[in-house]
Every structure is written in structure tokens, then in C-alpha cells.
Scaffold this motif. Structure first.
Motif, PDB file in Angstrom:
ATOM      1  N   VAL A  53       0.846  -1.188   0.000  1.00 32.44           N
ATOM      2  CA  VAL A  53       0.000   0.000   0.000  1.00 32.44           C
ATOM      3  C   VAL A  53       0.887   1.245   0.000  1.00 32.44           C
ATOM      4  CG1 VAL A  53      -1.689   1.292   1.360  1.00 32.44           C
ATOM      5  CG2 VAL A  53      -1.847  -1.203   1.228  1.00 32.44           C
ATOM      6  N   ARG A  54       0.632   2.129  -0.967  1.00 31.53           N
ATOM      7  CA  ARG A  54       1.325   3.432  -0.969  1.00 31.53           C
ATOM      8  C   ARG A  54       0.448   4.392  -0.164  1.00 31.53           C
ATOM      9  NH1 ARG A  54       2.245   6.161  -6.238  1.00 31.53           N
ATOM     10  NH2 ARG A  54       0.042   5.708  -6.521  1.00 31.53           N
ATOM     11  N   LEU A  55       0.931   4.738   1.018  1.00 33.05           N
ATOM     12  CA  LEU A  55       0.099   5.474   1.982  1.00 33.05           C
ATOM     13  C   LEU A  55       0.533   6.936   2.110  1.00 33.05           C
ATOM     14  CD1 LEU A  55      -2.089   5.125   4.311  1.00 33.05           C
ATOM     15  CD2 LEU A  55      -0.134   4.898   5.857  1.00 33.05           C
ATOM     16  N   ALA A  56      -0.464   7.810   2.168  1.00 31.34           N
ATOM     17  CA  ALA A  56      -0.194   9.223   2.478  1.00 31.34           C
ATOM     18  C   ALA A  56      -0.620   9.509   3.915  1.00 31.34           C
ATOM     19  CB  ALA A  56      -0.978  10.126   1.531  1.00 31.34           C
ATOM     20  N   LEU A  57       0.136  10.311   4.616  1.00 36.14           N
ATOM     21  CA  LEU A  57      -0.270  10.841   5.916  1.00 36.14           C
ATOM     22  C   LEU A  57      -0.690  12.280   5.680  1.00 36.14           C
ATOM     23  CD1 LEU A  57       2.687   9.566   8.177  1.00 36.14           C
ATOM     24  CD2 LEU A  57       0.490   8.436   7.719  1.00 36.14           C
ATOM     25  N   LEU A  58      -1.957  12.575   5.917  1.00 36.63           N
ATOM     26  CA  LEU A  58      -2.445  13.951   5.757  1.00 36.63           C
ATOM     27  C   LEU A  58      -2.592  14.547   7.151  1.00 36.63           C
ATOM     28  CD1 LEU A  58      -3.587  16.394   4.266  1.00 36.63           C
ATOM     29  CD2 LEU A  58      -5.780  15.190   4.103  1.00 36.63           C
ATOM     30  N   GLY A  59      -1.678  15.438   7.500  1.00 36.36           N
ATOM     31  CA  GLY A  59      -1.590  15.959   8.861  1.00 36.36           C
ATOM     32  C   GLY A  59      -0.429  15.260   9.549  1.00 36.36           C
ATOM     33  N   CYS A  60       0.643  16.000   9.780  1.00 33.25           N
ATOM     34  CA  CYS A  60       1.844  15.417  10.405  1.00 33.25           C
ATOM     35  C   CYS A  60       2.013  16.035  11.793  1.00 33.25           C
ATOM     36  CB  CYS A  60       3.072  15.676   9.525  1.00 33.25           C
ATOM     37  SG  CYS A  60       2.912  14.976   7.868  1.00 33.25           S
ATOM     38  N   GLY A  61       0.944  15.929  12.596  1.00 30.48           N
ATOM     39  CA  GLY A  61       0.948  16.505  13.940  1.00 30.48           C
ATOM     40  C   GLY A  61       1.044  15.423  15.002  1.00 30.48           C
ATOM     41  N   ALA A  62       0.314  15.621  16.110  1.00 33.32           N
ATOM     42  CA  ALA A  62       0.477  14.762  17.289  1.00 33.32           C
ATOM     43  C   ALA A  62       0.157  13.289  17.017  1.00 33.32           C
ATOM     44  CB  ALA A  62      -0.403  15.281  18.426  1.00 33.32           C
ATOM     45  N   LYS A  80       6.036   1.751  11.141  1.00 35.42           N
ATOM     46  CA  LYS A  80       7.459   1.449  10.923  1.00 35.42           C
ATOM     47  C   LYS A  80       7.897   0.211  11.697  1.00 35.42           C
ATOM     48  CE  LYS A  80      10.478   4.972  10.630  1.00 35.42           C
ATOM     49  NZ  LYS A  80      11.059   6.329  10.842  1.00 35.42           N
ATOM     50  N   ALA A  81       7.380   0.064  12.916  1.00 36.63           N
ATOM     51  CA  ALA A  81       7.846  -1.045  13.759  1.00 36.63           C
ATOM     52  C   ALA A  81       7.126  -2.356  13.475  1.00 36.63           C
ATOM     53  CB  ALA A  81       7.677  -0.666  15.231  1.00 36.63           C
ATOM     54  N   HIS A  82       5.849  -2.289  13.088  1.00 36.39           N
ATOM     55  CA  HIS A  82       5.055  -3.531  13.138  1.00 36.39           C
ATOM     56  C   HIS A  82       4.179  -3.832  11.928  1.00 36.39           C
ATOM     57  CE1 HIS A  82       5.947  -3.825  17.466  1.00 36.39           C
ATOM     58  NE2 HIS A  82       5.608  -2.545  17.558  1.00 36.39           N
ATOM     59  N   VAL A  83       4.011  -2.906  10.984  1.00 42.13           N
ATOM     60  CA  VAL A  83       3.020  -3.165   9.927  1.00 42.13           C
ATOM     61  C   VAL A  83       3.720  -3.308   8.575  1.00 42.13           C
ATOM     62  CG1 VAL A  83       0.848  -2.417   8.881  1.00 42.13           C
ATOM     63  CG2 VAL A  83       1.341  -1.791  11.246  1.00 42.13           C
ATOM     64  N   PRO A  84       3.850  -4.537   8.085  1.00 42.22           N
ATOM     65  CA  PRO A  84       4.501  -4.722   6.786  1.00 42.22           C
ATOM     66  C   PRO A  84       3.555  -4.373   5.629  1.00 42.22           C
ATOM     67  CG  PRO A  84       3.884  -6.841   7.731  1.00 42.22           C
ATOM     68  CD  PRO A  84       3.463  -5.794   8.722  1.00 42.22           C
ATOM     69  N   LEU A  85       4.078  -4.370   4.444  1.00 42.55           N
ATOM     70  CA  LEU A  85       3.317  -4.158   3.198  1.00 42.55           C
ATOM     71  C   LEU A  85       2.674  -2.781   3.110  1.00 42.55           C
ATOM     72  CD1 LEU A  85       1.647  -7.672   2.708  1.00 42.55           C
ATOM     73  CD2 LEU A  85       3.838  -6.822   1.861  1.00 42.55           C
ATOM     74  N   VAL A  86       3.240  -1.825   3.808  1.00 44.09           N
ATOM     75  CA  VAL A  86       2.774  -0.447   3.646  1.00 44.09           C
ATOM     76  C   VAL A  86       4.001   0.452   3.590  1.00 44.09           C
ATOM     77  CG1 VAL A  86       2.421  -0.161   6.150  1.00 44.09           C
ATOM     78  CG2 VAL A  86       1.268   1.365   4.580  1.00 44.09           C
ATOM     79  N   ARG A  87       3.951   1.390   2.629  1.00 50.77           N
ATOM     80  CA  ARG A  87       5.070   2.326   2.467  1.00 50.77           C
ATOM     81  C   ARG A  87       4.483   3.732   2.485  1.00 50.77           C
ATOM     82  NH1 ARG A  87       7.954   3.590  -2.492  1.00 50.77           N
ATOM     83  NH2 ARG A  87       6.491   2.195  -3.527  1.00 50.77           N
ATOM     84  N   VAL A  88       5.026   4.591   3.327  1.00 51.90           N
ATOM     85  CA  VAL A  88       4.537   5.976   3.364  1.00 51.90           C
ATOM     86  C   VAL A  88       5.210   6.735   2.226  1.00 51.90           C
ATOM     87  CG1 VAL A  88       4.394   8.096   4.712  1.00 51.90           C
ATOM     88  CG2 VAL A  88       4.114   5.878   5.849  1.00 51.90           C
ATOM     89  N   THR A  89       4.401   7.091   1.225  1.00 56.18           N
ATOM     90  CA  THR A  89       4.962   7.716   0.015  1.00 56.18           C
ATOM     91  C   THR A  89       4.661   9.208  -0.061  1.00 56.18           C
ATOM     92  OG1 THR A  89       2.968   6.990  -1.143  1.00 56.18           O
ATOM     93  CG2 THR A  89       4.944   5.617  -1.382  1.00 56.18           C
ATOM     94  N   ALA A  90       3.753   9.704   0.788  1.00 57.62           N
ATOM     95  CA  ALA A  90       3.427  11.136   0.756  1.00 57.62           C
ATOM     96  C   ALA A  90       3.163  11.628   2.175  1.00 57.62           C
ATOM     97  CB  ALA A  90       2.196  11.384  -0.109  1.00 57.62           C
ATOM     98  N   CYS A  91       3.781  12.740   2.521  1.00 61.02           N
ATOM     99  CA  CYS A  91       3.573  13.354   3.841  1.00 61.02           C
ATOM    100  C   CYS A  91       3.060  14.757   3.583  1.00 61.02           C
ATOM    101  CB  CYS A  91       4.884  13.400   4.614  1.00 61.02           C
ATOM    102  SG  CYS A  91       5.586  11.752   4.833  1.00 61.02           S
ATOM    103  N   ILE A  92       1.798  14.972   3.959  1.00 61.96           N
ATOM    104  CA  ILE A  92       1.125  16.212   3.573  1.00 61.96           C
ATOM    105  C   ILE A  92       0.789  17.013   4.825  1.00 61.96           C
ATOM    106  CG2 ILE A  92      -0.769  17.173   2.202  1.00 61.96           C
ATOM    107  CD1 ILE A  92      -1.249  14.197   1.212  1.00 61.96           C
ATOM    108  N   ASP A  93       1.235  18.244   4.872  1.00 61.37           N
ATOM    109  CA  ASP A  93       0.879  19.133   5.981  1.00 61.37           C
ATOM    110  C   ASP A  93       1.030  20.562   5.483  1.00 61.37           C
ATOM    111  OD1 ASP A  93       0.890  18.608   9.393  1.00 61.37           O
ATOM    112  OD2 ASP A  93       0.992  20.668   8.597  1.00 61.37           O
ATOM    113  N   SER A  94       0.086  21.409   5.851  1.00 63.50           N
ATOM    114  CA  SER A  94       0.177  22.816   5.419  1.00 63.50           C
ATOM    115  C   SER A  94       1.409  23.485   6.017  1.00 63.50           C
ATOM    116  CB  SER A  94      -1.107  23.574   5.803  1.00 63.50           C
ATOM    117  OG  SER A  94      -1.406  23.329   7.153  1.00 63.50           O
ATOM    118  N   ASP A  95       1.917  22.890   7.086  1.00 63.99           N
ATOM    119  CA  ASP A  95       3.167  23.370   7.680  1.00 63.99           C
ATOM    120  C   ASP A  95       4.317  22.620   6.990  1.00 63.99           C
ATOM    121  OD1 ASP A  95       5.467  23.493   9.308  1.00 63.99           O
ATOM    122  OD2 ASP A  95       4.265  23.865  11.103  1.00 63.99           O
ATOM    123  N   ASP A  96       5.045  23.357   6.167  1.00 69.55           N
ATOM    124  CA  ASP A  96       6.086  22.754   5.335  1.00 69.55           C
ATOM    125  C   ASP A  96       7.112  21.981   6.174  1.00 69.55           C
ATOM    126  OD1 ASP A  96       7.506  22.153   3.098  1.00 69.55           O
ATOM    127  OD2 ASP A  96       8.480  24.111   2.916  1.00 69.55           O
TER     128      ASP A  96
END
Ligand SMILES: NC(=O)c1ccc[n+]([C@@H]2O[C@H](COP(=O)([O-])OP(=O)(O)OC[C@H]3O[C@@H](n4cnc5c(N)ncnc54)[C@H](O)[C@@H]3O)[C@@H](O)[C@H]2O)c1
Length: 335
Positions: A5-14, A24-40
Motif C-alpha cells: 500500500v502506498r500510503l499518504a499521511l495527511l496531517g503530520c501533527g500529534a 514502521k515497527a510492526h506493519v509490513p506491506l505499507v510504504r509511506v509515500t506522501a507526507c502532507i501538511d500545510s506546515d512545510d
């Protein structure tokens, strides 16, 4: 065939920190390919940690075809517009709780999700909280006999850890209320897992924490479809508090106690363990994000059913709004 799964995180806050650490530690078969936040700076920091691409706008990430699935980790008033946009773009969506500030907006999201044919998951991590699951297993094994009653206490000092840089949680318009609609959902889901659905509630709310526009105190009684009653309290104040367990579940043959948040642990009291048996487990709130993210990935890759479907996940929001209605009417209110 999709193999990851190519996963985006929308909101890189708490809460993004919990999702990313679990993945990162426990879930295979997923890759974070986009990190989206209005705060650069936040988007870039998460991109650096994941190898994904940083975006400051959702539109840009969609145009760049940077992901297939997305975790929407934004304040609740931004959930509807972003979820609808992602579903329209053909993305699988995991949406943080509460679904939206109002039931009307949540229904619009659910309708769009159903029509999209994509996986749509409301992220209620308490469903996978190890202490909560262990308690469910003890109940099913008959360790405390038939259920009699329960007590839930969402009690917390106003915690700068959760609130760093945030103001939205303090705004009634942005959350739809106060602690009952927000963190309270994590205390209601477990009660539903153990006792079943809630049919009606009676409650009061108060406003002891000056910083918060919405309720920071709530006392209520829940009646389940089975007829069982349980109490449910919420309190957030800007002062140190004594230790307090999160739940008690009482049966005809014993009781299960889940300790205070977040490293709670589970203790079983019954005739075999009068002094209490503290169970061993890989406890902790943070662990709940592992099961949650794994469930989302399994649903996308294998079509596996979610532990709780989105319509089912609306119940916590219905309970919160019913408590607010009851606080205004002074009467029992149906959920
Ligand atoms: N499951 C849990 O235990 C848990 C814990 C905390 C928060 N939450 C939920 O997660 C959601 C997010 O909460 P949080 O505490 O991470 O909030 P936060 O304020 O810490 O993070 C939100 C992020 O979104 C970014 N943002 C705001 N508007 C944006 C926009 N229009 N486009 C792109 N980025 C934008 C902000 O810059 C910030 O980095 C809420 O729905 C909250 O209820 C759940």
C-alpha cells in the motif's frame, strides 16, 4: 496486483507520530509515500523519516499520483472536505475520530464512502487497545461470569503533550463539543465491545477548564440494549490529579480493572484470584495503532472485513451527541 500500500499521511501533527511509529515497527506491506501538511517543516520532517515526498497541499499530492490510500489525521472540522476529496479521487481512506463535528457531516462522509467502493475506515484505535482486547477475552472466557455493570472514567490533566501548538481542540466549532465528543470516544468504544450497543443515555456537562470552550466535565449513565447500566465520566482540568483506573467491568463472579491511562494493565479479581491477578501483556495505548493500521492494510490488500465497519463506528459520535442533548433537556435521550 497490488503488493503493498502506498500510503499518504495527511496531517503530520500529534497523532501522526503514533501512526508512523506503529507502521514502521510492526506493519509490513505499507510504504509511506506522501507526507502532507500545510506546515512545510512538519511535512518535510515526516518525509525525511519515511522516504516519502513532502507536500503542503492535498491537491498537489493527488495530482502527483503520490499515494493509493490515505490516513486523514487533521482536526475534525477538516475531515468532511478532505475525506470527500480523497474518496472522489479513488483513494482508500482511514479517517481519525471523531468522523466529523456533526452527525449530518458524518452521514455525508459515510454516503460518499459507500458509493466509492473504496475501503473507508474510521480510526477508533481503542478497538485494538491491548488492555481492551484482553478484557474482552476474559469476559468471553467466563472469568467474571455474567456482566452486571461497568464504570468508565476518562480523567486527564490538561496535557501539553497532546496539545502542543494546537488550538483546535479548545474550539467547540472545530470539534463539535468538548472532551465527550473528542477523547471520550476512546472510552465508549471499549464499553460497546464488552456490553454491546448503547440504547440511551442521561448526563450532565460542565466547563471547569477555562481554556476549553466545550465541555471539560461530563457525568453520565449509559443503558445498553441488554438493559445493563454503566457509568461514564469525563474530566479534564488544568491541575494535578490522583491516580484513577480507566474502567471497571463487574460480573456475577468477579471484576476486571483496567488501570489509568496510558500504560494501564489489566487486573482480574475473582474467586480464584481474590487479591487480584495482574495479567502480563504488551500493554499500552501506543500499541493500539498497530492493530488499527494492520486492519486498514488487510482490508485494502485482501478485502478483509474491518474489525468495526464505518457505520458501526458512528455510534461513539451518536452517544456523545445524545449526552449533549440530555445535558440540555435534563432527560434520558435515545442514542
Ligand atoms: N486516536 C487517538 O488517540 C488520537 C489522538 C490524538 C488526536 N486524534 C485525532 O487525530 C486528528 C488530528 O489530531 P492531532 O492531535 O494530530 O492534531 P494536530 O493539530 O497535532 O495535527 C494536525 C496537523 O494538521 C496540519 N494541518 C492543519 N490544517 C491542514 C490542512 N488544511 N492541510 C494540511 N495540513 C493541515 C497541522 O499543521 C498539523 O500538523 C483529530 O481528529 C484528533 O481527534 C486521535
Amino acid at each position: 496486483m497490488t503488493i503493498e500500500v502506498r500510503l499518504a499521511l495527511l496531517g503530520c501533527g500529534a497523532v501522526a507520530r503514533f501512526h508512523l511509529d506503529a507502521i514502521k515497527a510492526h506493519v509490513p506491506l505499507v510504504r509511506v509515500t506522501a507526507c502532507i501538511d500545510s506546515d512545510d517543516a512538519r511535512a518535510s520532517a515526516y518525509a525525511h523519516q519515511t522516504g516519502g515526498t513532502a507536500f503542503t497541499s492535498l491537491d498537489d499530492a493527488i495530482s502527483a499520483d503520490a499515494f493509493d490510500a490515505i490516513s486523514i489525521l487533521l482536526p475534525p472540522d477538516l475531515h468532511e472536505a478532505t475525506a470527500l476529496k480523497c474518496l472522489a479521487a479513488g483513494k482508500h481512506v482511514m479517517l481519525e475520530k471523531p468522523m466529523a463535528p456533526t452527525l449530518e457531516a458524518s452521514t455525508r462522509i459515510l454516503d460518499a464512502a459507500l458509493a466509492s467502493g473504496r475501503v473507508f475506515m474510521l480510526a477508533e484505535n481503542a478497538q485494538y487497545w491491548p488492555e481492551v482486547v484482553a478484557t474482552l477475552n476474559l469476559i468471553r472466557q467466563g472469568e467474571i461470569g455474567d456482566l452486571v455493570t461497568g464504570r468508565a472514567a476518562f480523567i486527564s490533566e490538561y496535557n501539553p503533550y497532546w496539545f502542543t501548538g494546537q488550538t483546535w481542540r479548545l474550539s467547540q466549532a472545530r470539534t463539535g463539543g468538548g472532551i465527550t465528543i473528542d477523547g471520550g470516544s476512546h472510552w465508549v468504544r471499549p464499553m460497546r465491545m464488552w456490553f454491546g450497543n448503547i440504547s440511551r443515555v442521561v448526563g450532565v456537562v460542565g466547563y471547569p477548564m477555562e481554556e476549553m470552550q466545550g465541555d471539560s466535565l461530563m457525568r453520565s449513565l449509559l443503558q445498553f440494549e441488554s438493559g445493563i447500566y454503566a457509568s461514564y465520566d469525563g474530566l479534564m482540568v488544568n491541575t494535578p490529579l490522583g491516580p484513577q483506573e480507566s474502567w471497571r467491568v463487574t460480573g456475577t463472579d468477579g471484576e476486571i480493572v483496567i488501570g489509568g491511562f496510558p500504560e494501564s494493565g489489566v487486573t482480574l479479581y475473582n474467586r480464584k484470584h481474590r487479591g487480584g491477578l495482574a495479567l502480563d501483556g504488551n500493554w499500552g495505548y501506543a500499541m493500539s495503532f498497530v492493530g488499527e493500521n494492520q486492519d486498514f492494510v488487510n482490508a485494502i490488500l485482501d478485502g478483509a472485513p474491518l474489525a468495526a465497519g464505518p457505520e458501526d463506528s458512528l455510534q461513539e459520535l451518536r452517544v456523545a451527541h445524545a449526552i449533549y442533548r440530555s445535558a440540555a433537556s435534563g432527560s434520558w435521550e435515545n442514542v
